[in-house]
Design an enzyme around this catalytic site. Structure first.
Site, PDB file in Angstrom:
ATOM      1  N   TYR A 190     -11.618  -6.029   2.348  1.00 19.97           N
ATOM      2  CA  TYR A 190     -11.693  -4.804   3.166  1.00 19.97           C
ATOM      3  C   TYR A 190     -12.804  -4.949   4.212  1.00 19.97           C
ATOM      4  O   TYR A 190     -12.590  -4.672   5.401  1.00 19.97           O
ATOM      5  CB  TYR A 190     -11.953  -3.598   2.255  1.00 19.97           C
ATOM      6  CG  TYR A 190     -11.962  -2.267   2.981  1.00 19.97           C
ATOM      7  CD1 TYR A 190     -10.773  -1.636   3.343  1.00 19.97           C
ATOM      8  CD2 TYR A 190     -13.160  -1.628   3.300  1.00 19.97           C
ATOM      9  CE1 TYR A 190     -10.776  -0.409   4.005  1.00 19.97           C
ATOM     10  CE2 TYR A 190     -13.174  -0.405   3.961  1.00 19.97           C
ATOM     11  CZ  TYR A 190     -11.980   0.199   4.304  1.00 19.97           C
ATOM     12  OH  TYR A 190     -11.990   1.406   4.969  1.00 19.97           O
TER      13      TYR A 190
ATOM     14  N   ASP B 197       6.206   1.038   9.364  1.00 20.65           N
ATOM     15  CA  ASP B 197       5.248   0.241   8.596  1.00 20.65           C
ATOM     16  C   ASP B 197       4.574  -0.683   9.604  1.00 20.65           C
ATOM     17  O   ASP B 197       5.225  -1.572  10.173  1.00 20.65           O
ATOM     18  CB  ASP B 197       5.989  -0.549   7.511  1.00 20.65           C
ATOM     19  CG  ASP B 197       5.033  -1.372   6.661  1.00 20.65           C
ATOM     20  OD1 ASP B 197       3.922  -1.698   7.132  1.00 20.65           O
ATOM     21  OD2 ASP B 197       5.403  -1.698   5.517  1.00 20.65           O
TER      22      ASP B 197
ATOM     23  N   LYS C 232     -12.424  -5.034   8.316  1.00 19.39           N
ATOM     24  CA  LYS C 232     -13.088  -4.035   9.167  1.00 19.39           C
ATOM     25  C   LYS C 232     -14.116  -4.699  10.100  1.00 19.39           C
ATOM     26  O   LYS C 232     -14.323  -4.226  11.219  1.00 19.39           O
ATOM     27  CB  LYS C 232     -13.734  -2.956   8.301  1.00 19.39           C
ATOM     28  CG  LYS C 232     -12.721  -2.087   7.545  1.00 19.39           C
ATOM     29  CD  LYS C 232     -11.885  -1.222   8.492  1.00 19.39           C
ATOM     30  CE  LYS C 232     -10.932  -0.294   7.768  1.00 19.39           C
ATOM     31  NZ  LYS C 232     -10.150   0.558   8.683  1.00 19.39           N
TER      32      LYS C 232
ATOM     33  N   ARG D 133       4.288   5.375   7.117  1.00 21.33           N
ATOM     34  CA  ARG D 133       5.436   4.958   6.311  1.00 21.33           C
ATOM     35  C   ARG D 133       6.152   6.157   5.696  1.00 21.33           C
ATOM     36  O   ARG D 133       7.365   6.183   5.601  1.00 21.33           O
ATOM     37  CB  ARG D 133       4.988   4.003   5.195  1.00 21.33           C
ATOM     38  CG  ARG D 133       4.547   2.653   5.712  1.00 21.33           C
ATOM     39  CD  ARG D 133       3.841   1.855   4.623  1.00 21.33           C
ATOM     40  NE  ARG D 133       2.673   2.566   4.108  1.00 21.33           N
ATOM     41  CZ  ARG D 133       1.850   2.114   3.190  1.00 21.33           C
ATOM     42  NH1 ARG D 133       2.067   0.930   2.655  1.00 21.33           N
ATOM     43  NH2 ARG D 133       0.817   2.823   2.808  1.00 21.33           N
TER      44      ARG D 133
ATOM     45  N   GLY E 200      -5.484  12.557   6.102  1.00 23.16           N
ATOM     46  CA  GLY E 200      -6.893  12.211   6.261  1.00 23.16           C
ATOM     47  C   GLY E 200      -7.373  12.218   7.703  1.00 23.16           C
ATOM     48  O   GLY E 200      -7.172  13.187   8.454  1.00 23.16           O
ATOM     49  N   ILE E 201      -8.008  11.119   8.100  1.00 24.20           N
ATOM     50  CA  ILE E 201      -8.630  11.010   9.429  1.00 24.20           C
ATOM     51  C   ILE E 201      -7.561  11.090  10.526  1.00 24.20           C
ATOM     52  O   ILE E 201      -7.767  11.729  11.564  1.00 24.20           O
ATOM     53  CB  ILE E 201      -9.434   9.695   9.517  1.00 24.20           C
ATOM     54  CG1 ILE E 201     -10.640   9.761   8.571  1.00 24.20           C
ATOM     55  CG2 ILE E 201      -9.869   9.414  10.957  1.00 24.20           C
ATOM     56  CD1 ILE E 201     -11.359   8.428   8.357  1.00 24.20           C
TER      57      ILE E 201
ATOM     58  N   GLY F 183      -4.665   2.376   7.509  1.00 25.74           N
ATOM     59  CA  GLY F 183      -5.446   1.397   6.760  1.00 25.74           C
ATOM     60  C   GLY F 183      -5.281   1.611   5.267  1.00 25.74           C
ATOM     61  O   GLY F 183      -4.846   2.668   4.818  1.00 25.74           O
TER      62      GLY F 183
HETATM   63  P1  NDP Z   1      -5.580   7.962   4.096  1.00 23.80           P
HETATM   64  O1  NDP Z   1      -5.136   7.141   2.953  1.00 23.80           O
HETATM   65  O2  NDP Z   1      -5.385   9.429   4.076  1.00 23.80           O
HETATM   66  O3  NDP Z   1      -4.948   7.426   5.462  1.00 23.80           O
HETATM   67  C1  NDP Z   1      -4.393   6.163   5.644  1.00 23.80           C
HETATM   68  C2  NDP Z   1      -3.134   6.347   6.468  1.00 23.80           C
HETATM   69  O4  NDP Z   1      -2.639   5.074   6.837  1.00 23.80           O
HETATM   70  C3  NDP Z   1      -2.045   7.069   5.697  1.00 23.80           C
HETATM   71  O5  NDP Z   1      -1.568   8.149   6.475  1.00 23.80           O
HETATM   72  C4  NDP Z   1      -0.975   6.013   5.481  1.00 23.80           C
HETATM   73  O6  NDP Z   1       0.311   6.613   5.562  1.00 23.80           O
HETATM   74  C5  NDP Z   1      -1.238   5.082   6.654  1.00 23.80           C
HETATM   75  N1  NDP Z   1      -0.820   3.706   6.366  1.00 23.80           N
HETATM   76  C6  NDP Z   1      -1.274   2.890   5.384  1.00 23.80           C
HETATM   77  N2  NDP Z   1      -0.614   1.728   5.419  1.00 23.80           N
HETATM   78  C7  NDP Z   1       0.291   1.815   6.431  1.00 23.80           C
HETATM   79  C8  NDP Z   1       1.294   0.952   6.937  1.00 23.80           C
HETATM   80  N3  NDP Z   1       1.505  -0.267   6.411  1.00 23.80           N
HETATM   81  N4  NDP Z   1       2.028   1.367   7.976  1.00 23.80           N
HETATM   82  C9  NDP Z   1       1.837   2.599   8.512  1.00 23.80           C
HETATM   83  N5  NDP Z   1       0.920   3.466   8.082  1.00 23.80           N
HETATM   84  C10 NDP Z   1       0.161   3.075   7.032  1.00 23.80           C
HETATM   85  O7  NDP Z   1      -7.133   7.640   4.254  1.00 23.80           O
HETATM   86  P2  NDP Z   1      -8.147   7.819   5.482  1.00 23.80           P
HETATM   87  O8  NDP Z   1      -7.746   8.911   6.376  1.00 23.80           O
HETATM   88  O9  NDP Z   1      -9.473   7.838   4.862  1.00 23.80           O
HETATM   89  O10 NDP Z   1      -7.996   6.413   6.214  1.00 23.80           O
HETATM   90  C11 NDP Z   1      -7.776   6.288   7.608  1.00 23.80           C
HETATM   91  C12 NDP Z   1      -8.577   5.100   8.108  1.00 23.80           C
HETATM   92  O11 NDP Z   1      -9.957   5.386   7.939  1.00 23.80           O
HETATM   93  C13 NDP Z   1      -8.315   3.781   7.401  1.00 23.80           C
HETATM   94  O12 NDP Z   1      -8.221   2.742   8.348  1.00 23.80           O
HETATM   95  C14 NDP Z   1      -9.556   3.593   6.538  1.00 23.80           C
HETATM   96  O13 NDP Z   1      -9.824   2.244   6.282  1.00 23.80           O
HETATM   97  C15 NDP Z   1     -10.605   4.242   7.423  1.00 23.80           C
HETATM   98  N6  NDP Z   1     -11.815   4.647   6.718  1.00 23.80           N
HETATM   99  C16 NDP Z   1     -11.759   5.518   5.664  1.00 23.80           C
HETATM  100  C17 NDP Z   1     -12.908   5.853   4.989  1.00 23.80           C
HETATM  101  C18 NDP Z   1     -12.913   6.775   3.811  1.00 23.80           C
HETATM  102  O14 NDP Z   1     -13.963   6.926   3.147  1.00 23.80           O
HETATM  103  N7  NDP Z   1     -11.836   7.436   3.477  1.00 23.80           N
HETATM  104  C19 NDP Z   1     -14.221   5.322   5.403  1.00 23.80           C
HETATM  105  C20 NDP Z   1     -14.157   4.439   6.553  1.00 23.80           C
HETATM  106  C21 NDP Z   1     -12.996   4.127   7.170  1.00 23.80           C
HETATM  107  P3  NDP Z   1       1.559   6.046   4.723  1.00 23.80           P
HETATM  108  O15 NDP Z   1       1.044   5.704   3.366  1.00 23.80           O
HETATM  109  O16 NDP Z   1       2.549   7.150   4.733  1.00 23.80           O
HETATM  110  O17 NDP Z   1       2.027   4.863   5.491  1.00 23.80           O
END
Ligand code: NDP
Length: 255
Positions: free
Chosen positions: A152, A60, A156, A40, A19-20, A89
């Site tokens: 959430y 993590d 945020k 993770r 994602g982002i 996140g």
């Molecule tokens: P994704 O789910 O693709 O990305 C989230 C990333 O966070 C994953 O790569 C995941 O990897 C990692 N992650 C989650 N928990 C942990 C952990 N405990 N330790 C290490 N890594 C972790 O979604 P997005 O790209 O959308 O999200 C990225 C950010 O953008 C987040 O903070 C989200 O809240 C924010 N956001 C997203 C929006 C949306 O509409 N999608 C809107 C506004 C903000 P892994 O599971 O392998 O650990």
């Protein structure tokens, strides 16, 4: 402007595999930065590293001792950290009267407390860098309440409090602290939200996706590349006077 204005700089991205975070990796690497990618799951991090280079570090972020060790591994691979993107996140949803303490704790630990631990683990480096940058990936949920996602939204909102406080505290240094506040973005997190809404309401996945998409005023999901681009822009040396900003990227909903 130089073609690679971030050449030689070390960018650490949490949640850098999807994602982002993956989009930010691409834009920071294109600007010349060396990457450390944390998450993770190893596979998505490796896929991003194959495209853009960078150290892959399993971590993590809710485990503070692992965060400290992972940041040391990143330093061993790429040197002191110049640019930190706190992006990892998770999202969950529930009506408040059914929201469990476990779910609250999980969201706050991942989205807010880990931002504290990651920032603490990098702050010494960030302050020594001649253009240190901290970018927090917040949300439009940092700016308004979100029914069925109080935890959430609280996490945020907290990120913006952290960002604004540090921006003020370090205003006289070469470190800037900013946040991006995306609306709904086309990423795996939104796919999971669609699946959740569909499961809870019985609506088709298509209907659930349009309901979520229409929460952005533009009627379309934000492209994660657009967020990655702004993150990289905030990291440029030329952005040194952007400090304490919450940059909304949501297709106009917050207007
Ligand atoms: P994704 O789910 O693709 O990305 C989230 C990333 O966070 C994953 O790569 C995941 O990897 C990692 N992650 C989650 N928990 C942990 C952990 N405990 N330790 C290490 N890594 C972790 O979604 P997005 O790209 O959308 O999200 C990225 C950010 O953008 C987040 O903070 C989200 O809240 C924010 N956001 C997203 C929006 C949306 O509409 N999608 C809107 C506004 C903000 P892994 O599971 O392998 O650990």
């Amino acid at each position: 402007m130089a073609e690679t204005p971030l050449a030689g700089r070390h960018a650490l991205i949490t949640g850098g595999g999807t994602g982002i975070g993956a989009a930010a990796a691409g834009h920071l690497s294109a600007a010349g930065a060396k990457l450390s990618l944390l998450g993770r799951r190893i596979e998505p991090l490796q896929a991003v590293s194959e495209l853009h280079g960078g150290a892959v570090i399993q971590c993590d972020v809710t485990d503070p001792s692992r965060v400290a060790a992972a940041f040391d591994e990143a330093r061993a691979a790429n040197g002191p950290i110049d640019l930190l993107v706190v992006n990892a996140g998770i999202a969950e949803s529930a009506p408040f009267h059914k929201m469990t303490r476990e779910s609250w704790d999980r969201i706050i630990a991942t989205n807010l407390t880990a931002a504290f631990d990651c920032t603490r683990a990098a702050i010494g480096d960030l302050l020594k860098s001649d253009n240190g940058r901290l970018v927090l990936v917040a949300s439009v949920a940092s700016l308004r309440g979100v029914p069925y996602a109080a935890h959430y939204a609280a996490s945020k909102h907290g990120l913006l409090g952290l960002m604004r406080s540090l921006a003020g505290e370090y205003a006289k240094t070469s470190l800037t602290v900013n946040a991006v506040c995306p609306g709904y973005v086309d990423t795996p997190m939104t796919d999971q939200s669609v699946a959740r809404v569909s499961q809870i309401t019985g609506r088709s996945e298509g209907d659930a996706r349009s309901a979520i998409t229409n929460m952005n005023a533009s009627g379309r999901l934000v492209d994660p590349e657009a967020i990655g681009n702004v993150i990289a822009m905030l990291c440029l040396p030329l952005s040194r006077d952007i400090n304490g900003a919450a940059v909304t990227i949501d297709g106009g909903t917050a207007a």
